[in-house]
Design a protein around this motif. Sequence first.
Motif, short mmCIF file in Angstrom:
data_model
loop_
_atom_site.label_atom_id
_atom_site.label_comp_id
_atom_site.label_asym_id
_atom_site.label_seq_id
_atom_site.Cartn_x
_atom_site.Cartn_y
_atom_site.Cartn_z
N MET A 1 37.58 48.53 33.28
CA MET A 1 37.63 48.13 34.54
C MET A 1 36.39 48.60 35.26
SD MET A 1 40.66 48.93 37.36
CE MET A 1 40.27 49.27 38.97
N LEU A 2 35.91 49.80 34.97
CA LEU A 2 34.79 50.40 35.52
C LEU A 2 33.55 50.02 35.05
CD1 LEU A 2 36.35 53.58 36.96
CD2 LEU A 2 36.19 51.40 38.24
N GLY A 3 33.44 49.40 33.94
CA GLY A 3 32.04 49.18 33.20
C GLY A 3 31.18 48.31 34.31
N HIS A 4 31.82 47.49 35.17
CA HIS A 4 30.94 46.89 35.90
C HIS A 4 30.51 47.43 37.38
CE1 HIS A 4 34.90 45.16 36.62
NE2 HIS A 4 34.23 44.83 38.00
N PHE A 5 31.03 48.67 37.74
CA PHE A 5 31.01 49.29 38.84
C PHE A 5 29.62 49.56 39.22
CE2 PHE A 5 30.82 53.07 41.43
CZ PHE A 5 31.52 52.98 42.33
N THR A 6 29.51 49.19 40.73
CA THR A 6 28.21 49.73 41.40
C THR A 6 28.55 50.19 42.54
OG1 THR A 6 27.91 47.51 42.52
CG2 THR A 6 26.76 47.69 40.41
N LEU A 65 46.95 44.82 45.45
CA LEU A 65 47.08 44.53 44.26
C LEU A 65 46.30 43.40 43.44
CD1 LEU A 65 50.82 45.53 43.37
CD2 LEU A 65 48.97 46.96 42.66
N ILE A 66 46.35 42.47 44.40
CA ILE A 66 45.77 41.11 43.93
C ILE A 66 44.14 41.41 43.93
CG2 ILE A 66 44.84 39.04 44.76
CD1 ILE A 66 47.63 38.66 45.79
N MET A 67 43.66 42.29 44.67
CA MET A 67 42.27 42.76 44.89
C MET A 67 41.99 43.52 43.58
SD MET A 67 41.56 43.67 48.92
CE MET A 67 39.66 44.16 48.30
N PHE A 70 41.95 41.30 40.36
CA PHE A 70 40.71 40.43 40.44
C PHE A 70 39.21 41.40 40.15
CE2 PHE A 70 42.17 36.86 43.63
CZ PHE A 70 42.54 36.14 42.58
N TYR A 71 39.46 42.60 40.85
CA TYR A 71 38.26 43.31 40.40
C TYR A 71 38.30 43.79 38.72
CZ TYR A 71 34.88 47.09 40.50
OH TYR A 71 34.02 48.03 40.21
N SER A 72 39.44 44.24 38.57
CA SER A 72 39.45 44.54 36.76
C SER A 72 39.15 43.34 36.06
CB SER A 72 40.97 45.13 36.58
OG SER A 72 41.85 43.89 36.64
N GLN A 73 39.31 42.02 36.58
CA GLN A 73 39.01 40.87 35.70
C GLN A 73 37.56 40.52 36.15
OE1 GLN A 73 41.77 38.09 37.19
NE2 GLN A 73 43.37 38.84 35.86
N GLN A 74 36.97 41.40 36.72
CA GLN A 74 35.38 41.28 37.22
C GLN A 74 35.13 39.76 37.86
OE1 GLN A 74 32.17 42.00 34.27
NE2 GLN A 74 33.92 43.36 33.17
N LYS A 75 36.21 39.35 38.65
CA LYS A 75 35.94 38.33 39.65
C LYS A 75 35.75 38.52 41.11
CE LYS A 75 39.49 35.68 36.88
NZ LYS A 75 40.84 35.05 36.85
#
Length: 128
Positions: A1-6, A65-67, A70-75
Motif C-alpha cells: 500500500m505504501l510503496g507508492h507513497f509521496t 474507506l472508499i478513498m 482507491f489509494y491502496s489500489q494506486q487509483k
Amino acid sequence: MLGHFTLRHIPPLFVACSATFGGLWPLFNAKAAMLEFGFPTHIANSPPTYPVMITQSIRTSALGLIMLTFYSQQKLAEVDTVMAIMGTYLGVADSYALWADSRGKAVFQLISGLLIGAWGLAGLTKGL
C-alpha cells in the motif's frame, strides 16, 4: 500500500482516515459527536436525533474507506475525484445546515470542505 507513497499523499490520507474513523464516533457517543460537529445543545440532547447522526456519519466513514481502498489500489485520480466531490459538496451542505445555529463551525466546514475539494479538483494526489 505504501510503496507508492509521496509527501503529496499526506493530505488525502489524513482526510480518508479522518472520515473513516471520525465517522465511527457517533456509534459510541452520538451526543458528543453532534456537539463537536456544531449542532446546538437542544438538538444534541435529543435522543431521537441520534440515529440520524449515526447513519450520516457511517456514510462519511464509507467515503473514507472508499478513498483508502482507491489509494491502496494506486487509483490516485479516483482519490482526487472523491475528494473533489466529498469536499466541495459536503462542505457546502454541512455549512448550510449549521449556519443558523453555529456560524463558526459553518465557516470552518465551508473552508475546510472547499480546500479538500480544491485539492481533488486540482488532481494533487495523482500529481502531474
